[in-house]
Design an enzyme around this catalytic site. Structure first.
Site, mmCIF file in Angstrom:
data_model
loop_
_atom_site.group_PDB
_atom_site.id
_atom_site.type_symbol
_atom_site.label_atom_id
_atom_site.label_comp_id
_atom_site.label_asym_id
_atom_site.label_seq_id
_atom_site.Cartn_x
_atom_site.Cartn_y
_atom_site.Cartn_z
ATOM 1 N N LEU A 1 0.790 -1.026 -0.068
ATOM 2 C CA LEU A 1 0.007 -0.031 0.090
ATOM 3 C C LEU A 1 1.020 1.141 -0.009
ATOM 4 C CD1 LEU A 1 -2.766 -0.979 2.870
ATOM 5 C CD2 LEU A 1 -2.998 -0.970 0.383
ATOM 6 N N ASP A 2 0.424 2.260 -0.787
ATOM 7 C CA ASP A 2 1.329 3.406 -0.857
ATOM 8 C C ASP A 2 1.578 4.112 0.687
ATOM 9 O OD1 ASP A 2 1.251 3.122 -3.594
ATOM 10 O OD2 ASP A 2 -0.360 4.690 -3.898
ATOM 11 N N GLN A 3 2.391 4.769 0.767
ATOM 12 C CA GLN A 3 2.588 5.619 2.150
ATOM 13 C C GLN A 3 1.569 6.255 2.620
ATOM 14 O OE1 GLN A 3 3.207 8.982 3.181
ATOM 15 N NE2 GLN A 3 2.946 9.715 0.920
ATOM 16 N N THR B 1 -1.740 5.570 1.952
ATOM 17 C CA THR B 1 -2.859 4.815 1.758
ATOM 18 C C THR B 1 -3.041 3.829 3.126
ATOM 19 O OG1 THR B 1 -2.738 4.456 -0.567
ATOM 20 C CG2 THR B 1 -4.030 2.852 0.657
ATOM 21 N N HIS C 1 -0.216 1.903 -8.254
ATOM 22 C CA HIS C 1 -1.160 2.959 -7.999
ATOM 23 C C HIS C 1 -2.342 2.776 -8.781
ATOM 24 C CE1 HIS C 1 2.311 5.852 -6.839
ATOM 25 N NE2 HIS C 1 2.246 4.983 -5.943
#
Length: 251
Positions: free
Chosen positions: A115-117, A119, A198
């Site tokens: 997961l993105d930072q 998210t 993404h």
């Protein structure tokens, strides 16, 4: 069924309490107790039954797990990397033994996908390579549920584009949501069975809007429990692991 017996120092090593020498020393120094009644044991070579084994190391209670399956409520501002850049690693949210399990170069639990930072939400971790592959491979069609807060209102046109498919800049083949629905004027629920880089943000952008917040609420049949606060983790139950590992429709 045969009993799973291991020498006590090997139990500690397998669970991430240090090198074999360190684990041997922990037992010899009287820093390890067995069972809920905390029976002392100073023989590192004592054979113990690992089935349902509870033990204590330096006053901390632990339960033996042959393999690790965890869920973490990922907070914003953490990277899913062992070598993070500008933000702290999610692995700092876990006790040291979980980061050291197995003792090899690739020791410890690994994030099942990323997961993105910025998210938040449900993140699985494991040291079972087959489980990680099954959860992350598009071939197995494991659904992942996201809640995206958008810059502009959620319109019927946006929902239609996401369901019909949009083309991303790195692949001429259109990608589409398994399902999507409006939760609020600017809040969208999106279900995906792939794991492109993404993907939610890029799909929404290709459909003419912008993601401003993103939260993953479920993977397969497993939902992030309301009782698990951001930054907290817990072991998955055997039933949860079995449900996640079950064949998905179309998988």
């Amino acid at each position: 069924m045969s009993r799973a017996l291991l020498e006590l120092h090997e139990v500690l090593f397998s669970q991430g309490f240090g090198t074999r020498r360190v684990c041997w020393g922990l037992v010899q120094q009287g820093l390890v107790q067995l069972g809920e009644d905390r029976q002392p044991c100073e023989d590192p070579a004592q054979a113990v039954d690992t089935a349902g084994l509870v033990f204590w190391v330096q006053g901390e209670r632990w339960t033996y797990h042959a393999q690790a399956y965890l869920m973490l409520h990922k907070p914003a501002g953490f990277e899913c990397s062992h070598k993070p850049g500008a933000h702290p690693s999610i692995y700092t949210l876990l006790p040291a033994p979980l980061r050291q399990r197995g003792g090899s170069a690739a020791a410890g639990v690994q994030a099942v996908g990323r997961l993105d930072q910025d998210t938040t939400g449900l993140l699985l971790l494991s040291d079972d390579g087959k489980f990680i592959h099954r959860m992350t491979s598009p071939r197995h069609h494991v659904p992942k549920v996201y809640e995206a807060g958008l810059k502009h209102p959620v319109t019927d046109g946006l929902l239609g584009k996401l369901l019909e498919g949009v083309v991303l800049d790195d692949d001429p083949k259109a990608v589409k949501a398994s399902s999507c629905r409006r939760l609020d004027s600017h809040l969208l629920e999106l279900v995906l069975t792939e794991g492109k880089y993404h993907q939610v943000k890029r799909m929404v952008a290709a459909a003419g809007n912008r993601v401003e917040t993103l939260h993953r609420s479920a993977i397969g049949a497993l939902e992030l429990p309301a009782s698990l606060a951001p930054g907290q983790w817990r072991w998955l139950t055997p039933e949860e692991v079995a449900a996640l590992s079950a064949k998905q429709p179309g998988g």
